[in-house]
Design a protein around this motif. Structure first.
Motif, mmCIF file in Angstrom:
data_model
loop_
_atom_site.group_PDB
_atom_site.id
_atom_site.type_symbol
_atom_site.label_atom_id
_atom_site.label_comp_id
_atom_site.label_asym_id
_atom_site.label_seq_id
_atom_site.Cartn_x
_atom_site.Cartn_y
_atom_site.Cartn_z
ATOM 1 N N VAL A 181 5.992 7.140 -5.891
ATOM 2 C CA VAL A 181 7.094 6.375 -6.480
ATOM 3 C C VAL A 181 7.310 6.763 -7.934
ATOM 4 N N PHE A 182 6.261 6.676 -8.735
ATOM 5 C CA PHE A 182 6.455 6.715 -10.179
ATOM 6 C C PHE A 182 6.497 8.111 -10.774
ATOM 7 N N GLY A 183 6.072 9.133 -10.022
ATOM 8 C CA GLY A 183 6.359 10.504 -10.446
ATOM 9 C C GLY A 183 7.861 10.751 -10.410
ATOM 10 N N ASP A 216 0.804 -1.228 0.000
ATOM 11 C CA ASP A 216 0.000 0.000 0.000
ATOM 12 C C ASP A 216 0.835 1.274 0.000
ATOM 13 N N PHE A 217 1.950 1.247 -0.752
ATOM 14 C CA PHE A 217 2.669 2.488 -1.047
ATOM 15 C C PHE A 217 1.808 3.322 -1.994
ATOM 16 N N GLU A 218 2.035 4.625 -2.014
ATOM 17 C CA GLU A 218 1.285 5.537 -2.894
ATOM 18 C C GLU A 218 1.929 5.523 -4.281
ATOM 19 N N PHE A 257 15.437 5.982 -1.474
ATOM 20 C CA PHE A 257 14.183 6.673 -1.782
ATOM 21 C C PHE A 257 13.037 5.967 -1.064
ATOM 22 N N ILE A 258 12.295 6.718 -0.230
ATOM 23 C CA ILE A 258 11.224 6.143 0.586
ATOM 24 C C ILE A 258 9.914 6.859 0.290
ATOM 25 N N PRO A 259 8.959 6.186 -0.325
ATOM 26 C CA PRO A 259 7.658 6.809 -0.588
ATOM 27 C C PRO A 259 6.756 6.759 0.656
ATOM 28 N N GLY A 260 5.595 7.354 0.506
ATOM 29 C CA GLY A 260 4.577 7.260 1.548
ATOM 30 C C GLY A 260 3.414 6.416 1.073
ATOM 31 N N GLY A 261 2.264 6.658 1.684
ATOM 32 C CA GLY A 261 1.059 5.901 1.370
ATOM 33 C C GLY A 261 0.456 5.332 2.634
ATOM 34 N N LEU A 262 -0.727 4.774 2.495
ATOM 35 C CA LEU A 262 -1.423 4.224 3.665
ATOM 36 C C LEU A 262 -0.616 3.136 4.364
ATOM 37 N N GLY A 263 0.221 2.447 3.620
ATOM 38 C CA GLY A 263 1.021 1.382 4.205
ATOM 39 C C GLY A 263 1.991 1.844 5.271
ATOM 40 N N GLY A 308 3.057 15.902 -0.030
ATOM 41 C CA GLY A 308 2.374 14.714 -0.530
ATOM 42 C C GLY A 308 2.361 14.536 -2.034
ATOM 43 N N VAL A 309 2.411 13.300 -2.430
ATOM 44 C CA VAL A 309 2.113 12.789 -3.765
ATOM 45 C C VAL A 309 2.869 13.550 -4.862
ATOM 46 N N SER A 310 2.216 14.500 -5.559
ATOM 47 C CA SER A 310 2.876 15.180 -6.689
ATOM 48 C C SER A 310 4.059 16.017 -6.241
ATOM 49 N N ALA A 311 4.127 16.392 -4.963
ATOM 50 C CA ALA A 311 5.279 17.165 -4.472
ATOM 51 C C ALA A 311 6.570 16.381 -4.632
ATOM 52 N N GLY A 312 6.470 15.059 -4.663
ATOM 53 C CA GLY A 312 7.661 14.242 -4.869
ATOM 54 C C GLY A 312 8.322 14.520 -6.205
#
Length: 195
Positions: free
Chosen positions: A16-18, A10-12, A64-70, A151-155
């Motif tokens: 990651v992919f942006g 449950d990574f966002e 590199f460490i993403p976020g997300g609900l996980g 968050g998200v697109s800020a990556g």
């Protein structure tokens, strides 16, 4: 340069992919995907990614460490947090997106440092460490080798900032143009911080 992406259930997706889209446009950048156990890691968007075990990481250029609900479960996984800490200490740079900064904060490596995170989850992220100087209004924050983003697109914005810092602003702008992305290059201001 090796980009070691840490994945968990449950990574966002865009966390990651942006950034991966940006990293993939830089010559001589190699991207690898890792998880604690290795194998397939999936998320709520139905994405399934083949990963290697974290123990297989050999070159520690960028962690590199993403976020997300996980991340809500991962913060309680002390063995994974310990692995992240060991990798972060060895890495030349450490980048987090969104609530990924909560995982890094749990290692203690952000103690006394400036950092940011997703504004909608900011209180939860802050609850994971009161020893971090959390900057709520920032789009992304750089403190030494640590880059943390909102968050998200800020990556994507942070990753373009990272490329700019290492390879020059022209390179970052060329990548942003190539992917048809309006880069928010002011790291100090996030339009979402008061919403």
């Amino acid at each position: 340069m090796n980009i070691n992406v840490i994945l968990f259930t449950d990574f966002e997706t865009l966390d990651v992919f942006g950034p991966v889209e940006v990293f993939g446009k830089v010559e001589n950048y190699t991207i690898g995907y890792y998880s604690q156990q290795g194998g397939i890691v999936s998320n709520k968007d139905g994405l399934r990614i083949e990963t290697q075990k974290i123990d297989d990481i050999k070159i520690n250029d960028v962690l590199f460490i993403p976020g997300g609900l996980g991340t809500r479960q991962v913060v309680e996984n002390t063995s994974l947090i310990d692995q992240i800490k060991q990798l972060a200490e060895k890495s030349r740079y450490v980048l987090t997106v969104c609530t990924g900064s909560a995982l890094l904060a749990r290692t203690g490596l952000l103690d006394g440092k400036k950092a940011t995170s997703n504004k909608r989850a900011f209180d939860w992220v802050k609850s994971n460490s009161d020893r971090v100087n959390w900057i709520q209004q920032a789009r992304w924050v750089v403190d030494g080798k640590y880059y943390t983003s909102s968050g998200v697109s800020a990556g994507i914005d942070m990753t373009l900032g990272f490329v700019s810092d290492l390879s020059g602003k022209n390179t970052a702008e060329e990548i942003a143009f190539r992917i048809e992305y309006n880069w928010q290059s002011d790291k100090h201001h996030d339009d979402f911080w008061k919403q």
